[in-house]
Structure formats: structure tokens, C-alpha cells
Design a protein around this motif. Structure first.
Motif, PDB file in Angstrom:
ATOM      1  N   THR A  18       0.810  -1.221   0.000  1.00 16.05           N
ATOM      2  CA  THR A  18       0.000   0.000   0.000  1.00 16.05           C
ATOM      3  C   THR A  18       0.842   1.269   0.000  1.00 16.05           C
ATOM      4  O   THR A  18       0.449   2.258  -0.621  1.00 16.05           O
ATOM      5  N   ARG A  19       2.015   1.266   0.625  1.00 15.34           N
ATOM      6  CA  ARG A  19       2.833   2.487   0.672  1.00 15.34           C
ATOM      7  C   ARG A  19       3.224   2.972  -0.717  1.00 15.34           C
ATOM      8  O   ARG A  19       3.555   4.134  -0.915  1.00 15.34           O
ATOM      9  N   HIS A  20       3.159   2.090  -1.717  1.00 15.86           N
ATOM     10  CA  HIS A  20       3.533   2.441  -3.090  1.00 15.86           C
ATOM     11  C   HIS A  20       2.316   2.767  -3.943  1.00 15.86           C
ATOM     12  O   HIS A  20       2.381   2.724  -5.169  1.00 15.86           O
ATOM     13  N   THR A  21       1.179   3.087  -3.286  1.00 19.71           N
ATOM     14  CA  THR A  21      -0.083   3.364  -3.975  1.00 19.71           C
ATOM     15  C   THR A  21      -0.656   4.706  -3.528  1.00 19.71           C
ATOM     16  O   THR A  21      -0.180   5.307  -2.556  1.00 19.71           O
ATOM     17  N   CYS A  22      -1.737   5.112  -4.196  1.00 20.25           N
ATOM     18  CA  CYS A  22      -2.399   6.375  -3.836  1.00 20.25           C
ATOM     19  C   CYS A  22      -3.123   6.295  -2.498  1.00 20.25           C
ATOM     20  O   CYS A  22      -3.559   7.313  -1.974  1.00 20.25           O
ATOM     21  N   PRO A  53      -9.861   1.678 -16.840  1.00 18.88           N
ATOM     22  CA  PRO A  53     -11.128   1.803 -17.575  1.00 18.88           C
ATOM     23  C   PRO A  53     -11.015   2.565 -18.893  1.00 18.88           C
ATOM     24  O   PRO A  53     -11.734   2.286 -19.839  1.00 18.88           O
ATOM     25  N   MET A  54     -10.108   3.523 -18.972  1.00 19.50           N
ATOM     26  CA  MET A  54      -9.989   4.349 -20.179  1.00 19.50           C
ATOM     27  C   MET A  54      -8.864   3.866 -21.094  1.00 19.50           C
ATOM     28  O   MET A  54      -8.408   4.604 -21.962  1.00 19.50           O
ATOM     29  N   GLY A  55      -8.382   2.657 -20.902  1.00 18.93           N
ATOM     30  CA  GLY A  55      -7.256   2.145 -21.680  1.00 18.93           C
ATOM     31  C   GLY A  55      -5.996   2.144 -20.840  1.00 18.93           C
ATOM     32  O   GLY A  55      -5.995   2.601 -19.702  1.00 18.93           O
ATOM     33  N   THR A  56      -4.925   1.624 -21.382  1.00 12.84           N
ATOM     34  CA  THR A  56      -3.665   1.507 -20.633  1.00 12.84           C
ATOM     35  C   THR A  56      -3.259   2.856 -20.053  1.00 12.84           C
ATOM     36  O   THR A  56      -3.213   3.862 -20.747  1.00 12.84           O
ATOM     37  N   TRP A  57      -2.962   2.829 -18.744  1.00 13.52           N
ATOM     38  CA  TRP A  57      -2.638   4.043 -17.982  1.00 13.52           C
ATOM     39  C   TRP A  57      -1.165   4.009 -17.603  1.00 13.52           C
ATOM     40  O   TRP A  57      -0.688   3.026 -17.029  1.00 13.52           O
ATOM     41  N   THR A  58      -0.442   5.074 -17.928  1.00 14.82           N
ATOM     42  CA  THR A  58       0.987   5.165 -17.621  1.00 14.82           C
ATOM     43  C   THR A  58       1.186   5.704 -16.207  1.00 14.82           C
ATOM     44  O   THR A  58       0.697   6.789 -15.878  1.00 14.82           O
ATOM     45  N   HIS A  59       1.932   4.941 -15.407  1.00 14.08           N
ATOM     46  CA  HIS A  59       2.221   5.337 -14.025  1.00 14.08           C
ATOM     47  C   HIS A  59       3.631   5.878 -13.832  1.00 14.08           C
ATOM     48  O   HIS A  59       3.885   6.595 -12.859  1.00 14.08           O
ATOM     49  N   TYR A  98       6.782   9.114 -10.552  1.00 15.35           N
ATOM     50  CA  TYR A  98       5.971   7.947 -10.239  1.00 15.35           C
ATOM     51  C   TYR A  98       4.616   8.342  -9.680  1.00 15.35           C
ATOM     52  O   TYR A  98       4.513   9.183  -8.782  1.00 15.35           O
ATOM     53  N   GLY A  99       3.584   7.703 -10.197  1.00 16.11           N
ATOM     54  CA  GLY A  99       2.236   7.795  -9.643  1.00 16.11           C
ATOM     55  C   GLY A  99       1.760   6.372  -9.428  1.00 16.11           C
ATOM     56  O   GLY A  99       1.622   5.603 -10.373  1.00 16.11           O
ATOM     57  N   GLY A 100       1.547   5.986  -8.207  1.00 17.24           N
ATOM     58  CA  GLY A 100       1.272   4.587  -7.883  1.00 17.24           C
ATOM     59  C   GLY A 100      -0.107   4.096  -8.254  1.00 17.24           C
ATOM     60  O   GLY A 100      -0.972   4.854  -8.702  1.00 17.24           O
ATOM     61  N   PRO A 101      -0.320   2.797  -8.066  1.00 19.35           N
ATOM     62  CA  PRO A 101      -1.620   2.188  -8.334  1.00 19.35           C
ATOM     63  C   PRO A 101      -2.738   2.928  -7.618  1.00 19.35           C
ATOM     64  O   PRO A 101      -2.610   3.297  -6.451  1.00 19.35           O
ATOM     65  N   CYS A 102      -3.848   3.103  -8.350  1.00 14.59           N
ATOM     66  CA  CYS A 102      -4.997   3.824  -7.806  1.00 14.59           C
ATOM     67  C   CYS A 102      -6.252   3.382  -8.562  1.00 14.59           C
ATOM     68  O   CYS A 102      -6.918   4.192  -9.188  1.00 14.59           O
ATOM     69  N   PRO A 103      -6.551   2.079  -8.514  1.00 12.04           N
ATOM     70  CA  PRO A 103      -7.697   1.594  -9.288  1.00 12.04           C
ATOM     71  C   PRO A 103      -9.018   2.074  -8.685  1.00 12.04           C
ATOM     72  O   PRO A 103      -9.073   2.446  -7.514  1.00 12.04           O
ATOM     73  N   PRO A 104     -10.076   2.041  -9.482  1.00 12.12           N
ATOM     74  CA  PRO A 104     -11.388   2.389  -8.945  1.00 12.12           C
ATOM     75  C   PRO A 104     -11.775   1.444  -7.802  1.00 12.12           C
ATOM     76  O   PRO A 104     -11.332   0.286  -7.766  1.00 12.12           O
ATOM     77  N   GLU A 105     -12.593   1.937  -6.887  1.00 14.68           N
ATOM     78  CA  GLU A 105     -13.076   1.111  -5.773  1.00 14.68           C
ATOM     79  C   GLU A 105     -13.694  -0.180  -6.304  1.00 14.68           C
ATOM     80  O   GLU A 105     -14.417  -0.163  -7.305  1.00 14.68           O
TER      81      GLU A 105
END
Length: 153
Positions: A18-22, A53-59, A98-105
Motif C-alpha cells: 500500500t505504501r507504493h499506492t495512492c 477503464p480508459m485504456g492503458t494508464w501510464t504510471h 511515479y504515480g502509484g496504483p490507484c484503481p477504482p473502488e
């Protein structure tokens, strides 16, 4: 041959901490690699979410990593230029680094870290986005590898 990309905080197919996520402090995980092609002049790393959801997302886009560097520590600063000529591009959140994982709920996504050994250094600026980065890789990739982690909310 393939480059073996690894992390000390998760293995292939494991949950990204989790520390590497939003949901926490959103810092890059430590990464290390082996299997350096003898005539590589630099490394580049791309992290993407193919399940967005909107296609491949660059992190994350980070490039011009010198060939004698075999690891990146955790918590790489989100700034354009780092030591040793290392440069970071713009992620799909709209900022450098870097912008970490942040998937929809309620969703679990895959996050793929790809490393590329290149026969050149990339003549790209810090505002580089995925499309420009991918074009620059073109025929310069000597070898590559990947590490996939998952994260859900």
C-alpha cells in the motif's frame, strides 16, 4: 535472454504494498535487475496499468539510467532530472515521476513494470509522455524484462 526485473517488496503476481499506492504515501518501489547486455548504453523503465477503464494508464516513465546502475531505491523523487543524467517523463496523472496504483473502488488491476536495455541514451526531455517514449525506444531495445504486481481497492 530477458532481463530479470525484481523488487524487494513484491514478487511477480503479488500484491504491491500500500505504501507504493495512492492509498498511502504513493512512492516508487525499489527495483533491481540483472542480465545486462554487454553493449547497453542505458536502461529505461515504464510502469503501466493495462486494466484501466480508459485504456492503458501510464504510471511511470524513467530513462537514461546508466548501464552500471543495477537498481533504483524506493521513493525516487518526482522531479524531472535525477543524478547521473536519469530523466523522468510525465505519467497519465499529469505530473513528472511515479504515480502509484490507484484503481477504482472494487477493482483489482495489474501493474506492469517493464525494463528496457538500450543501445543508446534517449534524446527526450523531461516532459516526455508514453507515446513519444515508445517511439524513441523503436529499434534501440537490446533486451527487456518485466515485473507484474497487482493492487485492488
Amino acid at each position: 535472454m530477458g532481463i530479470n526485473l525484481m523488487s524487494d517488496v513484491f514478487e511477480e503476481g503479488d500484491i504491491i504494498p500500500t505504501r507504493h499506492t495512492c492509498d498511502d504515501i504513493n512512492v516508487s518501489p525499489p527495483l533491481r535487475w540483472d542480465s545486462l547486455p554487454s553493449h547497453a548504453l542505458s536502461f529505461a523503465i515504464l510502469c503501466e496499468d493495462p486494466d484501466a477503464p480508459m485504456g492503458t494508464w501510464t504510471h511511470w516513465i524513467i530513462f537514461n539510467i546508466p548501464p552500471d546502475v543495477k537498481e533504483l531505491s524506493a521513493e525516487i523523487e518526482n522531479k524531472e532530472h535525477l543524478e547521473m543524467g536519469i530523466t523522468q517523463g510525465v505519467n497519465d496523472f499529469g505530473y513528472v515521476g511515479y504515480g502509484g496504483p490507484c484503481p477504482p473502488e472494487g477493482e483489482e488491476h495489474r501493474y506492469i513494470f517493464r525494463i528496457y536495455a538500450l543501445d543508446t541514451t534517449l534524446n527526450l526531455g523531461p516532459g516526455t509522455k508514453r507515446e513519444e517514449f515508445s517511439r524513441a525506444l523503436n529499434e534501440n531495445v537490446l533486451d527487456d524484462g518485466r515485473l507484474m504486481g497487482i493492487y485492488g481497492r
